[in-house]
Scaffold this active site. Structure first.
Site, PDB file in Angstrom:
ATOM      1  N   ASP A  92      40.534 -30.541  13.375  1.00  0.00           N
ATOM      2  CA  ASP A  92      39.106 -30.724  13.082  1.00  0.00           C
ATOM      3  C   ASP A  92      38.288 -30.900  14.358  1.00  0.00           C
ATOM      4  O   ASP A  92      37.172 -31.430  14.309  1.00  0.00           O
ATOM      5  CB  ASP A  92      38.903 -31.956  12.189  1.00  0.00           C
ATOM      6  N   ASP A 127      44.409 -42.792   2.235  1.00  0.00           N
ATOM      7  CA  ASP A 127      45.820 -43.102   2.021  1.00  0.00           C
ATOM      8  C   ASP A 127      45.999 -44.171   0.949  1.00  0.00           C
ATOM      9  O   ASP A 127      46.855 -44.064   0.068  1.00  0.00           O
ATOM     10  CB  ASP A 127      46.464 -43.534   3.334  1.00  0.00           C
ATOM     11  N   ASP A 165      49.210 -39.026  17.051  1.00  0.00           N
ATOM     12  CA  ASP A 165      49.917 -39.803  18.073  1.00  0.00           C
ATOM     13  C   ASP A 165      51.313 -40.206  17.632  1.00  0.00           C
ATOM     14  O   ASP A 165      51.967 -40.996  18.321  1.00  0.00           O
ATOM     15  CB  ASP A 165      49.113 -41.058  18.421  1.00  0.00           C
TER      16      ASP A 165
END
Length: 701
Positions: free
Chosen positions: A273, A426, A334
């Site tokens: 994105d 989530d 990450d």
């Protein structure tokens, strides 16, 4: 009692020999003393004078030594204050420069205005108390918190208009302020006890799991076919959502592409994105490199970043080829999974058709980078070791962490897929899947390497999103939870424990009790908090929180103070999400540095060299693309060669206002000689001051 100024008992020894000495004046015209007595008595008198002079010298040296130590302590305190004032001056100067470069100053928020009002009131009350203390207007604190027990002097005892004003303040304080503060403090104490009991039960559950060695287990050969020696591996989709992740994109793509899984049964989606074209080109080049090495990997980029991460995942799941896959693993930019990640997680789905999610634990590459990362590590260790593990074993439900997890695609589809209505997509999908009857599993032994924020600015924005999103989700999910067909105790667990107790009550009482009621109780002694609320129970809870990370035990005091300091951010975020304020749907990508330990880099390089025989990129790309890639690398080299401009520290006004409020309350507690209250307020005020001046963590551009 004041100390005695007569030190003659220290100087003179009481043991004397012989008879008393008689002193007479033979001739009044001479100023000479004649002593009548034997020679041995005169000798004893002279020895007494000698001993007296010796003891006087020793006492003088003792006084000088103590004075030297006192001067040294005063000089150390003065130097510390002078250094702190210099730091404040530099921060204010840099802040003025930063404000001059900004376009428009942001308007003060409601919470900041309230804190400023409380600070002004506390300063006025403290000035009043100083005047009263100087004039000796002391009144005994009532034994019961009732206005009738406050003795008010009669008119003949009033000493001027200022004394009358102080008496009026005492009467107003006892009649109108003490009772509401006391009621609010009782409510917060009850919530505090309930939340502490919940923490205690979680710790006992974790102890029971460790004692009985309860953990999920898999068969020896879960992929082996029963008909023959062949192995059957399910189709797995791996997604890496990212946005402007220049520092970590390469290591995350590299780690995912080296997962040990059949190439024809694995597809990697890089969901980019990024709005920076240079970053887009670098990620495309990395994807092209691994594609030429035989990895089944695709690159997807959205022109419009709607819905943030949820919109990105929703767009990727709409691809036509996704229907061929059974499971999807998600890793943030990450995260660096080990090659055996899928072989440790996917087998748990076999023979367990109700299992919808397998969540792995996070491991941190930079947990010892600075004080901020060490304190975060304590919190995250408790979250995974205690909360996630206990809820997974006893409830088969916990909040999905958004990464380092494997979903059954059927569970995602039946739960409605990814929705863009909150910033905690989530947790949203986890709650909806739980309402549909899907079970979750947490693997405490499977760890995925990742990075935690090293700057307070990044950590603050992350915590704001993590605490505003659940309250926004709670407003949206409450009707669905009530109308769902799950059992009553599961509904109670979702509403009372998962949302209210751990997402709403915790930041509410922490901020209200320790940052508002406690400093106010110094100016309203009728509503004073007991010592066990301030000292004993918080220390006990901090010890329980730090048990999963025993190496961090020396940081227990900074951890306790920092958690109370973060309560203002969490409380503000909670109110923002609950009331649907402007910042409740604000998503800021957490800034990362791309750190990796030396051993991790060596292991990654060794795995890459063993897995692939081609160390360099094929020249299958166009010459123009290669030229653009070389140009970008040259720009990065020139940027690295130029001296980096250190980012100026920010000023956080809410934290500074609370720091001044707590320090003023600490000064007020000195007048009433409240020991534990003074130390707590002093250290907590200094903690707020350090955070408000951005003196914790690193400043990362």
């Amino acid at each position: 009692m004041a100390p005695r100024s007569d030190f003659s008992d220290w100087w003179v020894k009481d043991s004397r020999k012989g008879t008393p000495v008689v002193v007479t004046m033979e001739n009044p015209n001479y100023s000479v003393l004649q002593i009548d007595g034997p020679d041995d008595e005169q000798e004893s008198f002279r020895s007494m004078d000698k001993d007296r002079g010796k003891n006087a010298k020793q006492f003088t040296w003792v006084l000088l030594l103590k004075a030297h130590r006192a001067v040294g302590c005063v000089a150390w305190v003065a130097a510390a204050l002078w250094t702190l004032l210099g730091v404040i001056k530099r921060r204010l100067v840099s802040r003025q420069g930063a404000e001059a470069q900004s376009d428009k100053p942001r308007k003060a928020r409601l919470l900041l205005k309230l804190l400023r009002m409380f600070l002004a009131l506390s300063l006025i009350a403290f000035a009043f108390e100083l005047v009263a203390y100087r004039n000796g207007w002391h009144f005994p604190k009532p034994n019961l918190h009732l206005p009738d027990n406050l003795h008010m002097p009669k008119k003949i005892e009033v000493q001027g208009w200022l004394h009358l004003a102080y008496l009026s303040w005492l009467s107003f304080r006892a009649d109108y302020i003490a009772y509401p503060i006391q009621i609010l403090s009782y409510i917060c104490i009850i919530l505090f006890i309930i939340q502490s009991a919940d923490r205690m039960i979680l710790c006992l559950g974790c102890f029971w799991i460790k004692l009985n060695k309860i953990k999920p287990r898999i068969d020896e050969d879960p992929f082996k076919s029963g008909d023959g020696p062949e192995y059957q591996y399910p189709m797995v989709l791996v997604q890496i959502p990212m946005c402007n992740e220049r520092e970590v994109y390469e290591q995350s793509i590299s780690a995912v592409c080296q997962i040990d899984w059949p190439k024809d049964r694995l597809l990697v989606q890089v969901l980019d994105d990024s709005d920076d074209e240079s970053i887009q080109f670098l990620i495309r080049a990395e994807v092209s490199k691994w594609s030429q090495r035989g990895v089944n990997i695709v690159y997807r980029h959205r022109m419009v970043r709607t819905g943030y991460k949820a919109g990105n995942l929703k767009s990727a799941m709409s691809c036509h080829y996704v229907r061929n896959y059974e499971f999807v693993a998600i890793f943030d930019a990450d995260f660096q999974p080990d090659p055996d990640f899928l072989k440790l997680t996917i087998p748990h789905f076999k023979g367990n058709p109700e299992l919808g999610l397998v969540q792995a634990r996070w491991s941190f590459v930079n947990r010892d980078e600075n004080l901020l990362t060490r304190l975060q590590y304590i919190n995250l260790c408790f979250h995974f070791e205690v909360e996630q593990q206990v809820n997974g074993v006893f409830c088969n439900f916990f909040g999905f962490n958004g990464t380092a997890g494997v979903w059954r695609i059927k569970a995602l589809e039946e739960s409605g897929g990814w929705l863009e209505r909150t910033t905690v997509e989530d947790m949203d999908i986890a709650v909806r899947a739980h309402l549909k009857g899907w079970k979750f599993m947490f693997l405490n032994d499977v760890k995925v390497l990742c990075e935690i924020p090293e700057s307070y600015e990044a950590y603050r924005k992350q915590q704001h999103r993590w605490h505003s999103g659940p309250m926004q989700l709670f407003r949206l999910c409450l009707p669905d939870i009530i109308a769902s067909k799950i059992s009553i105790w599961k509904k109670a667990n979702l509403i009372l424990l998962f949302f209210l107790l751990r997402k709403l009550i915790l930041p509410f009482y922490s901020f209200t009790l320790f940052c508002v009621i406690l400093p106010f109780s110094m100016f309203v002694p009728e509503a004073e908090l007991p010592v066990w609320v301030i000292c004993y129970v918080p220390v006990l809870m901090s010890i329980l929180n730090i048990l999963p990370a025993l190496r961090s035990f020396p940081f227990i005091v900074p951890y306790l103070l920092f958690e109370n300091t973060m309560s203002v951010t969490k409380f503000n975020a909670m109110v923002s999400g609950l009331c649907q304020l402007g910042s409740s749907y604000e998503w800021v990508v957490t800034k990362k540095t791309g750190r990796s330990s030396e051993s991790d880099l060596l292991e990654a390089a060794e795995r890459e060299s063993k897995s692939f025989a081609l160390p360099t990129l094929y020249r299958g790309a166009s010459e123009g693309g290669l030229g653009e890639l070389n140009r970008l690398k040259e720009q990065e080299q020139r940027a690295a060669a130029t001296p980096a401009v250190k980012k100026a520290n920010k000023i956080y006004k809410k934290e500074l206002a609370l720091a001044l409020l707590l320090l003023v309350a600490a000064a007020r507690s000195l007048l009433s000689a409240q020991g534990i209250h003074f130390y707590f307020l002093l250290f907590q005020g200094v903690s707020f001051l350090l955070v408000g001046l951005d003196l914790i963590g690193e400043q990362i551009n």
